[in-house]
Design an enzyme around this catalytic site. Structure first.
Site: not given
Ligand code: KIV
Length: 266
Positions: A45-46, A84, A112, A114, A181
Site C-alpha cells: 500500500d506504499s 497488502d 499482508k 499490519e 519494519e
Molecule cells: O507497503 C509497503 O511497501 C510495505 C513495505 C514498506 C514493507 O509494507
C-alpha cells in the site's frame, strides 16, 4: 525462475539462503524483478505514496490494491505475489475475509496485514480458509497517527518483549510469513531465530531471513526527498534498471546488503 511457493521460502530459510522481496505495482516491473530473481513481489500500500502522491498509505482502497495486484500478476514470472490489505480493510474478520478474497482472485498468493496479537483470530480464519497471511510488525505505517510518526519500534525492553510474544502468537495462529519494519537489528535477529516461518526485514538489519525495499527507493527515486536510513540506491553505478535489480538480488544473497549502517541499535 521456478514458481516460488511457501515451501520454497521454508526450504530457503532452513538452508540459510537469504530471500529477496521488492515492492512492485505494475506488469513491466513485475517482469523485470521476477526475471532478476526477486522471489517475492509485494504489492504494497506504499503505492499510495509512491504512485498516488499521498503523504501516507491511509487513502489507499482495496479496489486500488486489486487493480495493481492484477497488473503485477500479468507481468510476473514465478515470484510469490504478496498483497497488502489497506487501512481498515481488515478491521473485522468478515472484512478481512471478503477483502482478502478480492486480492487473491486478482492474483495474489498471500495477503499482508499490519498489527500484533489482536490479529490472531483474523490470521486463524484466513489461514483456515486457504489464504496465507504475512503479518507486518514493528513500524506499521497504517498506524502512523497512533505511533506519532515513522519511528523505530521495539527499542524499549517492554516493547521488545511484546514484539517477540506477538510474533510467536501470530506464528502459532498460522501466519506463513512475518515482516519486521524499523526494529533494532539484534531484536529482529532474535525473532528470526525463534520463528519457524521466514521473517522479512526492512530497516531490521541483516539477521532476518529475507529483505524488502520499496522499488522506487532502491532505484534512487524519491518524491519527498527524504530517504530513510535503511535504503540503498542500487541504481548507483549501474547502466540500467535490470542491472540494478540484479545487483539488489546479489547483495541480499551475499549479505552485503543491508550493511550495519542501514540498521538501528536498541
Ligand atoms: O507497503 C509497503 O511497501 C510495505 C513495505 C514498506 C514493507 O509494507
Amino acid at each position: 525462475m521456478p514458481d516460488i511457493t511457501l515451501t520454497t521460502l521454508q526450504s530457503l530459510k532452513l538452508k540459510g539462503e537469504k530471500i529477496t522481496m521488492l515492492t512492485c505495482y505494475d506488469a513491466t516491473f513485475a517482469r523485470a524483478a521476477s526475471q532478476a530473481g526477486v522471489e517475492m513481489l509485494l504489492v504494497g500500500d506504499s503505492l499510495g505514496m509512491v504512485l498516488q502522491g499521498h503523504d501516507s498509505t491511509l487513502p489507499v482502497t482495496n479496489a486500488d490494491m486489486a487493480y495493481h495486484v492484477a497488473s503485477v500478476k500479468r507481468g510476473n514470472q514465478g515470484a510469490l505475489i504478496v498483497a497488502d490489505l489497506p487501512f481498515m480493510a481488515y478491521a473485522t474478520v468478515p472484512q478481512a475475509l471478503s477483502n482478502s478474497a478480492e486480492l487473491m482472485q486478482a492474483g495474489a498468493h498471500m495477503v499482508k496485514l499490519e498489527g500484533g496479537a489482536w490479529l490472531v483470530p483474523t490470521v486463524q480464519q484466513l489461514t483456515e480458509r486457504g489464504i496465507p497471511v504475512c503479518v507486518h510488525m514493528g513500524l506499521t505505517p497504517q498506524s502512523v497517527n497512533v505511533l506519532g510518526g515513522y519511528k523505530v519500534q521495539g527499542r524499549q525492553e517492554h516493547q521488545a518483549r511484546q514484539l517477540q510474544a506477538d510474533a510467536l502468537a501470530l506464528e502459532q495462529a498460522g501466519a506463513a510469513l512475518l515482516l519486521l519494519e524499523c526494529v533494532p537489528s539484534d531484536l529482529a535477529t532474535q525473532i528470526t531465530q525463534a520463528a519457524k516461518v521466514a521473517v522479512v526485514g526492512i530497516g531490521a538489519g541483516s539477521g532476518t531471513d529475507a529483505q524488502v525495499l520499496v522499488l522506487h527507493d532502491m532505484l534512487g527515486l524519491s518524491l519527498s526527498g527524504r530517504v530513510p536510513k535503511f535504503v540503498k540506491n542500487f541504481m548507483a553505478g549501474q547502466p540500467d534498471i535490470q542491472s540494478a535489480l540484479a545487483a539488489y538480488v546479489r547483495a541480499v544473497k551475499d549479505v552485503t546488503f543491508p550493511a550495519p549502517e542501514h540498521g538501528f541499535s536498541a
